[in-house]
Scaffold this active site. Structure first.
Site, PDB file in Angstrom:
ATOM      1  N   SER A  79      26.472  -2.218  10.962  1.00  0.00           N
ATOM      2  CA  SER A  79      27.627  -2.353  10.065  1.00  0.00           C
ATOM      3  C   SER A  79      27.384  -3.551   9.149  1.00  0.00           C
ATOM      4  CB  SER A  79      28.905  -2.482  10.868  1.00  0.00           C
ATOM      5  OG  SER A  79      28.853  -3.668  11.598  1.00  0.00           O
ATOM      6  N   GLU A 101      29.010  -2.235  -5.084  1.00  0.00           N
ATOM      7  CA  GLU A 101      29.498  -0.862  -4.888  1.00  0.00           C
ATOM      8  C   GLU A 101      30.905  -0.872  -4.319  1.00  0.00           C
ATOM      9  OE1 GLU A 101      26.857   0.884  -2.052  1.00  0.00           O
ATOM     10  OE2 GLU A 101      25.102   0.405  -3.264  1.00  0.00           O
ATOM     11  N   LYS A 152      33.553  -0.037  -1.419  1.00  0.00           N
ATOM     12  CA  LYS A 152      33.476   0.156   0.034  1.00  0.00           C
ATOM     13  C   LYS A 152      34.468   1.262   0.396  1.00  0.00           C
ATOM     14  CE  LYS A 152      33.452  -2.354   4.389  1.00  0.00           C
ATOM     15  NZ  LYS A 152      34.129  -1.338   5.160  1.00  0.00           N
ATOM     16  N   ASP A 206      36.654   3.863   2.381  1.00  0.00           N
ATOM     17  CA  ASP A 206      37.344   3.693   3.656  1.00  0.00           C
ATOM     18  C   ASP A 206      37.461   5.044   4.353  1.00  0.00           C
ATOM     19  OD1 ASP A 206      38.663   2.538   5.699  1.00  0.00           O
ATOM     20  OD2 ASP A 206      40.555   2.254   4.638  1.00  0.00           O
ATOM     21  N   TYR A 221      23.490   5.003   0.486  1.00  0.00           N
ATOM     22  CA  TYR A 221      22.325   4.289   1.011  1.00  0.00           C
ATOM     23  C   TYR A 221      21.238   5.308   1.311  1.00  0.00           C
ATOM     24  CZ  TYR A 221      19.951   0.867   4.114  1.00  0.00           C
ATOM     25  OH  TYR A 221      19.062   0.010   4.711  1.00  0.00           O
ATOM     26  N   LYS A 268      36.339  -7.695   1.567  1.00  0.00           N
ATOM     27  CA  LYS A 268      37.463  -6.767   1.768  1.00  0.00           C
ATOM     28  C   LYS A 268      38.702  -7.216   1.001  1.00  0.00           C
ATOM     29  CE  LYS A 268      37.840  -4.664   5.766  1.00  0.00           C
ATOM     30  NZ  LYS A 268      37.848  -4.295   7.185  1.00  0.00           N
ATOM     31  N   CYS A 288      71.321  13.279  19.038  1.00  0.00           N
ATOM     32  CA  CYS A 288      70.964  13.723  17.691  1.00  0.00           C
ATOM     33  C   CYS A 288      72.000  13.207  16.686  1.00  0.00           C
ATOM     34  CB  CYS A 288      70.899  15.245  17.640  1.00  0.00           C
ATOM     35  SG  CYS A 288      70.596  15.858  15.973  1.00  0.00           S
ATOM     36  N   CYS A 302      73.937  16.507  15.324  1.00  0.00           N
ATOM     37  CA  CYS A 302      74.768  17.436  16.107  1.00  0.00           C
ATOM     38  C   CYS A 302      75.186  16.861  17.463  1.00  0.00           C
ATOM     39  CB  CYS A 302      74.032  18.766  16.300  1.00  0.00           C
ATOM     40  SG  CYS A 302      72.634  18.631  17.426  1.00  0.00           S
ATOM     41  N   CYS A 357      65.386  17.019  18.961  1.00  0.00           N
ATOM     42  CA  CYS A 357      66.690  17.589  19.275  1.00  0.00           C
ATOM     43  C   CYS A 357      66.478  19.044  19.681  1.00  0.00           C
ATOM     44  CB  CYS A 357      67.600  17.499  18.041  1.00  0.00           C
ATOM     45  SG  CYS A 357      69.065  18.534  18.216  1.00  0.00           S
ATOM     46  N   CYS A 392      71.839  23.018  15.307  1.00  0.00           N
ATOM     47  CA  CYS A 392      71.776  21.716  14.633  1.00  0.00           C
ATOM     48  C   CYS A 392      71.569  21.956  13.135  1.00  0.00           C
ATOM     49  CB  CYS A 392      70.622  20.932  15.245  1.00  0.00           C
ATOM     50  SG  CYS A 392      70.370  19.314  14.514  1.00  0.00           S
TER      51      CYS A 392
HETATM   52  S1  IVH Z   1      26.071  -0.005   3.334  1.00  0.00           S
HETATM   53  C1  IVH Z   1      23.060  -1.477   6.401  1.00  0.00           C
HETATM   54  N1  IVH Z   1      27.741   0.698   1.444  1.00  0.00           N
HETATM   55  O1  IVH Z   1      31.333   0.176   5.712  1.00  0.00           O
HETATM   56  C2  IVH Z   1      24.157  -1.266   5.431  1.00  0.00           C
HETATM   57  N2  IVH Z   1      28.524   0.741   3.672  1.00  0.00           N
HETATM   58  O2  IVH Z   1      30.972  -2.164   8.057  1.00  0.00           O
HETATM   59  C3  IVH Z   1      24.876  -0.037   5.674  1.00  0.00           C
HETATM   60  N3  IVH Z   1      30.827   1.565   3.896  1.00  0.00           N
HETATM   61  O3  IVH Z   1      29.509   1.259   8.479  1.00  0.00           O
HETATM   62  C4  IVH Z   1      26.171   0.103   5.045  1.00  0.00           C
HETATM   63  N4  IVH Z   1      31.182   1.936   1.760  1.00  0.00           N
HETATM   64  O4  IVH Z   1      30.616   3.022   7.037  1.00  0.00           O
HETATM   65  C5  IVH Z   1      27.573   0.511   2.764  1.00  0.00           C
HETATM   66  N5  IVH Z   1      29.070   1.350  -0.360  1.00  0.00           N
HETATM   67  C6  IVH Z   1      28.905   1.170   0.953  1.00  0.00           C
HETATM   68  C7  IVH Z   1      29.933   1.439   1.880  1.00  0.00           C
HETATM   69  C8  IVH Z   1      29.706   1.199   3.247  1.00  0.00           C
HETATM   70  C9  IVH Z   1      31.694   2.007   2.977  1.00  0.00           C
HETATM   71  C10 IVH Z   1      31.122   1.504   5.349  1.00  0.00           C
HETATM   72  C11 IVH Z   1      30.045   2.010   6.246  1.00  0.00           C
HETATM   73  C12 IVH Z   1      29.673   0.880   7.162  1.00  0.00           C
HETATM   74  C13 IVH Z   1      30.840  -0.034   7.006  1.00  0.00           C
HETATM   75  C14 IVH Z   1      30.377  -1.469   7.079  1.00  0.00           C
END
Ligand code: IVH
Length: 668
Positions: free
Chosen positions: A83, A113, A115, A117, A226, A312, A406, A409, A424, A430
């Site tokens: 991660s 890039e 991130k 979710d 990636y 974040k 309820c 009713c 209910c 109702c």
């Molecule tokens: S790169 C080794 N790029 O965020 C690097 N991750 O905690 C691999 N995620 O597990 C991750 N957008 O699920 C990368 N543009 C992005 C991302 C991204 C979302 C997620 C991914 C990862 C978590 C990082």
């Protein structure tokens, strides 16, 4: 802090985090924002690092994320799935930049890039074909979810072009777009299923469904970010992403080369605002060193790469007064508590209400009337109450006691074992349940009685003209005309469209009955497999669950529905009125092997059937619907506006062309 204080704080943090992990992972009902969670876990990690004598293998800090599901085959990742280190502070981005510079000097670029979710996925392509798709799991091994992933239309099963490496791994995030997510939740509420807490949970839950035919109906999408492999085309991340795009992989448009902290900050600030306008959730920005050689120089820690970091976003948050709580009663009797809030501008809209979901959420938040609450709206559309400001609580405030009757009713509420919601049980007495059932019955995807709406249903109910769906078919124009806001014209429209609805096909009538867990698709499946309401009623549990897509929960609900005398009588009345309770004869004779061995191509637009319906008819009659013309194609099923190149090609190959009517004749 004394040792004792530190120990107390560590114990407190572990207890809190365990509670939040349980709410989030087991109950899917988080009562804390991601930000607050990250703050707690970071504090715990810091204290544990500084005080190694308090180490505990069972501390929440020792949990490596694990989404392994015993039901799926496990696959070992060729490259570990790590991660990212994450932060909410710009200073830490500066610190990261300094660390990077120390190792690789000043001559480098970053890629910034979004991130995404959602839930992460690793796709492996061998010779351009999607070979397997694996979840993150514990980073070393993950679940083989290939058949589920294959249902996601934006993931190519075959890469485009011919310059891709023999073996290629791409990583990305599976997401559910926000509009589709809201629709999905509305549909779930409609059929009495609990809605998902957020698109991320819905995406990861969908990926773990055992039947890929069900996954196929979830609106999943995927962004890839990636690319990994031994012989990638380029020596840098940016160009590799561009080449992945050329191979047909879905890469977001929104990534950018940045040369310094100022450019990174600009990117962050732009997207912190602009994310409101995206149709999917992002929770931050990822900053990566571009050159692969430099990435290798920087290497990895045990958990994350040293060449990347995630910044974040803080969810937009306000603290406002909670005025009161309303308890809403749904069509299926489910009670949903809704908070009435001091109106406030948040994330581009005025927020004045927020769902509190159920009694557990209220208990966990320990919320009281007149509390000042923290409300957040991330990228998500629905605002969330994520906590309370205890410092503002009045001394005389009293714990909230959840209702036990309820509100509509007065019937005693029930909460079944393992269910999150109270409900209910007064199904037929109702008012919101009675009206809700009728509203569902007339809705567009059901009987489509469009001259009636919520207000007219209210009016008819208030005037005691309707108490159930069968009463609609007894209505007389003379009864309608004297009602308020009703004229001759609307009265006659109502009667006309009620009459029209008698032609609505069986599968829609079945859906309209509002049997719990029988949504549109289940109704279609049931009608196709059993042909008539009588067959469904007499099928029994075993035969019902033998049908693909019908599980125990649905089967039990169907049986319960028919066992109820009131439902039984209602259906008898509707039958007598002439509604469709079996599939049309034409359809009944449908399945055959009349097209056995024939490859048929469909092109153009058709008068009486959609292309999907025609495709189904081909398959049901033993034929094969093919998408490209070859000398092995037997027919072209042609509608209007067929493409000229297709026409030339079939003519050249001497393939016969048939019309929609010819086709229907063939399978009659
Ligand atoms: S790169 C080794 N790029 O965020 C690097 N991750 O905690 C691999 N995620 O597990 C991750 N957008 O699920 C990368 N543009 C992005 C991302 C991204 C979302 C997620 C991914 C990862 C978590 C990082």
């Amino acid at each position: 802090m004394t040792k004792q204080n530190i120990q107390n704080r560590i114990n407190y943090l572990r207890k809190e985090l365990n509670k939040h992990n349980y709410n989030y992972y087991v109950k899917s009902q988080p009562t804390i924002s991601d930000y607050d969670y990250d703050m707690l876990i970071n504090e715990l990690i810091k204290l544990e690092n500084e005080n190694p004598d308090f180490f505990d293998v069972n501390s929440p800090s020792q949990r490596v994320g694990n989404d392994i599901n015993v039901e799926f085959k496990q696959i070992r990742h060729k490259y570990q799935m790590l991660s990212l280190g994450n932060t909410y502070s710009k200073q830490e981005i500066i610190d990261f930049d300094n660390r990077v510079r120390k190792t690789i000097g000043d001559n480098f670029e970053y890629v910034c890039e979004l991130k995404f979710d959602g839930t992460s996925i690793s796709l492996t392509y061998i010779n351009g074909k999607l070979h397997h798709a694996v979840t993150r799991g514990d980073g070393v091994m993950g679940d083989d979810v290939t058949s589920n992933v294959k249902t996601i239309k934006s993931i190519p099963l075959q890469l485009h072009g011919n310059d891709y490496p023999d073996e290629l791994e791409v990583r990305g995030e599976i997401i559910i777009p926000l509009k589709a997510f809201n629709r999905l939740n509305e549909e779930r509420i409609e059929i009495g299923e609990a809605p998902f807490a957020n698109p991320r949970n819905a995406a990861s839950g969908s990926l773990k469904i055992q039947k890929s035919s069900i996954v196929a109906r979830r609106p999943l999408d995927c962004y890839l970010y990636y690319v990994l492999g031994d012989d990638l085309k380029f020596d840098n991340h940016y160009d590799n992403l561009q080449s992945a795009k050329k191979w047909g992989l879905k890469i977001s448009e929104n990534f950018k080369l940045c040369n310094n902290i100022e450019e990174i900050t600009e990117f962050i600030e732009y997207w912190d605002k602009e994310r409101q306008n995206l149709d999917y959730d992002i929770d931050g920005i990822v900053i990566k060193v571009n050159s692969i050689e430099q990435q290798e120089k920087l290497g990895f820690t045990a958990k994350s790469p040293r060449w990347a970091i995630a910044y974040k976003f803080k969810a937009e948050r306000v603290s406002i007064k909670l005025y009161s709580i309303d308890y809403q009663v749904g069509r299926t009797g489910v009670i949903t508590p809704v908070a009435n809030l001091e109106p406030v501008q948040l994330g581009g809209t005025i927020v004045k209400r927020a769902s509190l979901h159920n009694a557990d959420i209220i208990k966990n938040l320990n919320i009281r009337i007149n509390d000042t609450v923290f409300v957040e709206k991330g990228g998500e559309i629905i605002p969330k109450i994520v906590g309370i400001d205890r410092s503002k609580r009045k001394k005389d405030s009293k714990p909230l006691i959840y209702i036990d009757k309820c509100p509509e009713c007065g019937t005693n509420l029930i909460r079944s074992e393992g269910e999150a919601h109270h409900f209910c049980p007064n199904e037929f007495g109702c008012p919101p349940q009675i009206k809700g059932k009728i509203e569902h019955f007339i809705s567009r995807k059901a009987m489509n009685i469009d001259s009636l709406g919520q207000e007219t249903i209210d009016l008819l109910f208030k005037n005691k003209l309707i108490n159930n769906v069968a009463d609609l078919y007894d209505l007389k124009i003379e009864q309608l005309i004297p009602l308020e806001r009703m004229g001759q014209k609307s009265a006659s429209n109502i009667i006309k469209s009620i009459e029209e609805s008698k032609k609505v096909p069986f599968q829609k009538v079945l859906y309209a009955l509002g049997i719990r867990f029988v949504g549109e698709t289940v109704a279609k499946t049931l009608s196709k497999n059993f042909n008539s309401i009588d067959n469904i009623e007499n099928a029994g549990f075993e035969r019902l669950i033998n049908v693909e897509e019908i599980g125990e929960k649905i089967a039990e609900s169907i049986i319960k529905f028919f066992n109820n005398e009131i439902n039984y009588k209602l259906i008898e009345r509707l039958k007598n009125k002439g509604l469709q309770f079996k599939i049309f004869e034409e359809e009944q004779n449908k399945a055959s092997d009349k097209l056995k061995g024939l490859s048929i191509i469909i092109s153009g637009t058709f008068k009486n059937h959609s292309r999907d319906e025609l495709k189904l008819l081909i398959e049901e009659n033993g034929g094969k619907n093919v998408s490209s013309i070859s000398k092995n194609t037997d027919f072209l099923l042609a509608g209007d506006k067929i493409g000229p190149s297709k026409l030339t090609k079939v003519k050249k190959l001497g393939i016969p062309i048939i019309t929609e009517d010819d086709f229907i004749d063939m399978i009659k």
